[in-house]
Motif scaffolding. Structure first.
Motif, mmCIF file in Angstrom:
data_model
loop_
_atom_site.group_PDB
_atom_site.id
_atom_site.type_symbol
_atom_site.label_atom_id
_atom_site.label_comp_id
_atom_site.label_asym_id
_atom_site.label_seq_id
_atom_site.Cartn_x
_atom_site.Cartn_y
_atom_site.Cartn_z
ATOM 1 N N SER A 27 11.354 7.826 3.675
ATOM 2 C CA SER A 27 10.069 6.608 3.217
ATOM 3 C C SER A 27 9.872 6.791 1.147
ATOM 4 N N VAL A 28 9.331 6.002 1.003
ATOM 5 C CA VAL A 28 8.698 6.174 -0.549
ATOM 6 C C VAL A 28 7.754 5.279 -0.509
ATOM 7 N N SER A 29 6.895 6.293 -1.515
ATOM 8 C CA SER A 29 5.196 6.176 -2.009
ATOM 9 C C SER A 29 4.991 6.384 -3.129
ATOM 10 N N VAL A 30 3.903 5.173 -3.393
ATOM 11 C CA VAL A 30 3.912 4.834 -4.933
ATOM 12 C C VAL A 30 2.411 4.631 -5.663
ATOM 13 N N GLU A 31 1.827 5.815 -6.068
ATOM 14 C CA GLU A 31 -0.184 5.107 -5.592
ATOM 15 C C GLU A 31 0.026 5.541 -7.347
ATOM 16 N N ASP A 32 -1.294 5.022 -8.309
ATOM 17 C CA ASP A 32 -1.582 5.563 -9.326
ATOM 18 C C ASP A 32 -1.798 7.376 -9.665
ATOM 19 N N ALA A 33 -1.107 7.505 -10.239
ATOM 20 C CA ALA A 33 -1.675 9.240 -10.942
ATOM 21 C C ALA A 33 -3.063 9.340 -11.193
ATOM 22 N N GLY A 48 0.715 -10.666 1.755
ATOM 23 C CA GLY A 48 1.707 -11.173 2.192
ATOM 24 C C GLY A 48 3.021 -11.448 0.321
ATOM 25 N N MET A 49 2.451 -11.469 -0.628
ATOM 26 C CA MET A 49 3.201 -12.417 -2.236
ATOM 27 C C MET A 49 3.432 -10.549 -2.202
ATOM 28 N N PRO A 50 4.470 -11.236 -3.474
ATOM 29 C CA PRO A 50 4.244 -9.456 -3.910
ATOM 30 C C PRO A 50 3.537 -9.427 -5.251
ATOM 31 N N ALA A 51 4.015 -7.557 -5.334
ATOM 32 C CA ALA A 51 3.138 -7.285 -6.094
ATOM 33 C C ALA A 51 2.789 -7.284 -7.264
ATOM 34 N N PRO A 52 1.286 -7.397 -8.759
ATOM 35 C CA PRO A 52 1.986 -7.836 -9.293
ATOM 36 C C PRO A 52 2.723 -7.205 -10.291
ATOM 37 N N LYS A 53 2.560 -5.960 -10.258
ATOM 38 C CA LYS A 53 3.243 -5.109 -10.906
ATOM 39 C C LYS A 53 4.259 -4.147 -10.242
ATOM 40 N N ASP A 54 5.373 -3.235 -10.443
ATOM 41 C CA ASP A 54 5.367 -2.291 -9.853
ATOM 42 C C ASP A 54 5.510 -1.067 -9.134
ATOM 43 N N GLY A 55 3.948 -0.969 -10.402
ATOM 44 C CA GLY A 55 3.634 1.019 -11.086
ATOM 45 C C GLY A 55 2.272 0.264 -12.023
ATOM 46 N N TRP A 56 1.743 1.591 -11.761
ATOM 47 C CA TRP A 56 0.797 1.707 -12.957
ATOM 48 C C TRP A 56 1.502 2.367 -13.698
ATOM 49 N N GLN A 57 0.466 2.441 -15.024
ATOM 50 C CA GLN A 57 0.787 3.277 -16.349
ATOM 51 C C GLN A 57 2.017 4.537 -16.146
ATOM 52 N N ARG A 58 1.602 5.801 -14.960
ATOM 53 C CA ARG A 58 1.261 6.932 -14.737
ATOM 54 C C ARG A 58 1.968 6.645 -13.425
ATOM 55 N N SER A 59 2.874 6.722 -12.412
ATOM 56 C CA SER A 59 2.517 6.590 -10.777
ATOM 57 C C SER A 59 3.600 7.579 -10.500
ATOM 58 N N ARG A 60 2.908 7.745 -9.949
ATOM 59 C CA ARG A 60 2.835 9.139 -8.469
ATOM 60 C C ARG A 60 3.744 8.816 -6.987
ATOM 61 N N MET A 61 4.872 9.190 -7.926
ATOM 62 C CA MET A 61 6.125 8.903 -6.146
ATOM 63 C C MET A 61 5.765 9.720 -5.411
#
Length: 295
Positions: A27-33, A48-61
């Motif tokens: 699994s892979v999770s993404v959160e705001d660093a 049910g809709m796509p996320a507005p952006k793939d990630g945050w300016q600094r993303s912690r994966m």
């Protein structure tokens, strides 16, 4: 189990996610660093809709691997790639074994719709004050009673006399609204969805609650109904306006949810040729819109 933790800029989230998937991450999770800091960013989207952006300016994966050797191999392979520039390995750590089923279940407690109407997972006893309950466990289909849109629809159902009515639940998801209508007296219920998994979920949940309804794909809906329920999203609700209104019999009710407060006027305009919508309830930025069809 072992977690590989990475720090990356927004424009590397998608390619890193794909790479981790190819490297057998479970699994892979993404959160705001920067969560819980002044630099935290809020990303709002509709269910049910796509996320507005793939990630945050600094993303912690965080990628989960079955073995430490796989996590280390992924770390080393990623670090050698050109696209890993500007990314950073935060570390690898062991994830202690847990009773994941029990942990998941602990996150879903009974949900009150009204003081005496509750949604209760099968692993919980109903609260003492519950006079009416729906037994429902989290599943693949939307609708567990925790989202404001579902709660508002169920509150509407609980406050109206559906005795003997023919009811349509359009976009039934888990079937929770159709089951609620049956619990409050509706006798002829059609629950439809474009997702076959939702149809199956509705059938199983109806059996678990000992209620009778017909579940199927949208073509199952035929003729007019005394109550039409649709908890979807604003865009499909606008497209479906002529269809849903045609299914409401003269003097019948139309109940719509999945609508943000700022979308009220555009829904009213979309339905104006057939019916006059009003805001009947509101919760956490979401609204319930209802109308009665002219006799």
């Amino acid at each position: 189990m072992f977690e590989l933790c990475l720090l990356c800029p927004e424009d590397r989230v998608e390619i890193l996610s794909d790479a981790l998937d190819a490297l057998d991450a479970l699994s892979v999770s993404v959160e705001d660093a920067d969560a819980q800091t002044p630099a935290e960013q809020a990303l709002f989207g509709e269910p049910g809709m796509p996320a507005p952006k793939d990630g945050w300016q600094r993303s912690r994966m965080v990628a989960l691997f079955a073995e430490e050797s796989l996590a280390k191999e992924a770390r080393d392979l990623l670090a050698a790639q050109d696209f890993f520039d500007a990314c950073q390995v935060l570390g690898i750590r062991k994830v202690e074994d847990q009773d994941w089923v029990r942990l998941t279940q602990s996150q879903f407690a009974p949900v009150d719709i009204t003081p005496d109407f509750w949604i209760v997972p099968t692993w919980h006893e109903p609260p003492a004050q519950a006079r009416q309950i729906i037994r429902l466990d989290p599943g693949l289909a939307f609708g567990t009673g925790t989202h404001p849109t579902t709660r508002m629809c169920l509150r509407w159902i609980a406050s109206h006399d559906l005795q003997g009515q023919r009811v349509l639940d359009y976009g039934c998801g888990s079937g929770i609204l159709a089951i609620g209508a049956a619990k409050y007296g509706a006798s002829r219920i059609d629950a439809v969805d474009i997702d076959e998994a939702a149809v199956t979920s509705t059938q199983l949940n109806a059996q678990a609650n000992a209620v009778s309804l017909n579940a199927g794909l949208p073509e199952l809906a035929q003729g007019t109904y005394q109550t039409v329920l649709a908890n979807i999203l604003a865009t499909p609700l606008k497209v479906l306006a002529p269809l849903l209104c045609a299914h409401v019999q003269a003097g019948g009710h139309l109940v719509l949810a999945g609508i943000l407060e700022r979308q009220a006027q555009e829904l009213q305009q979309a339905y104006a040729p057939w019916i006059a919508l009003d805001v009947a309830d509101a919760e956490d930025g979401w609204i319930l819109m209802t109308a009665t069809k002219a006799p």
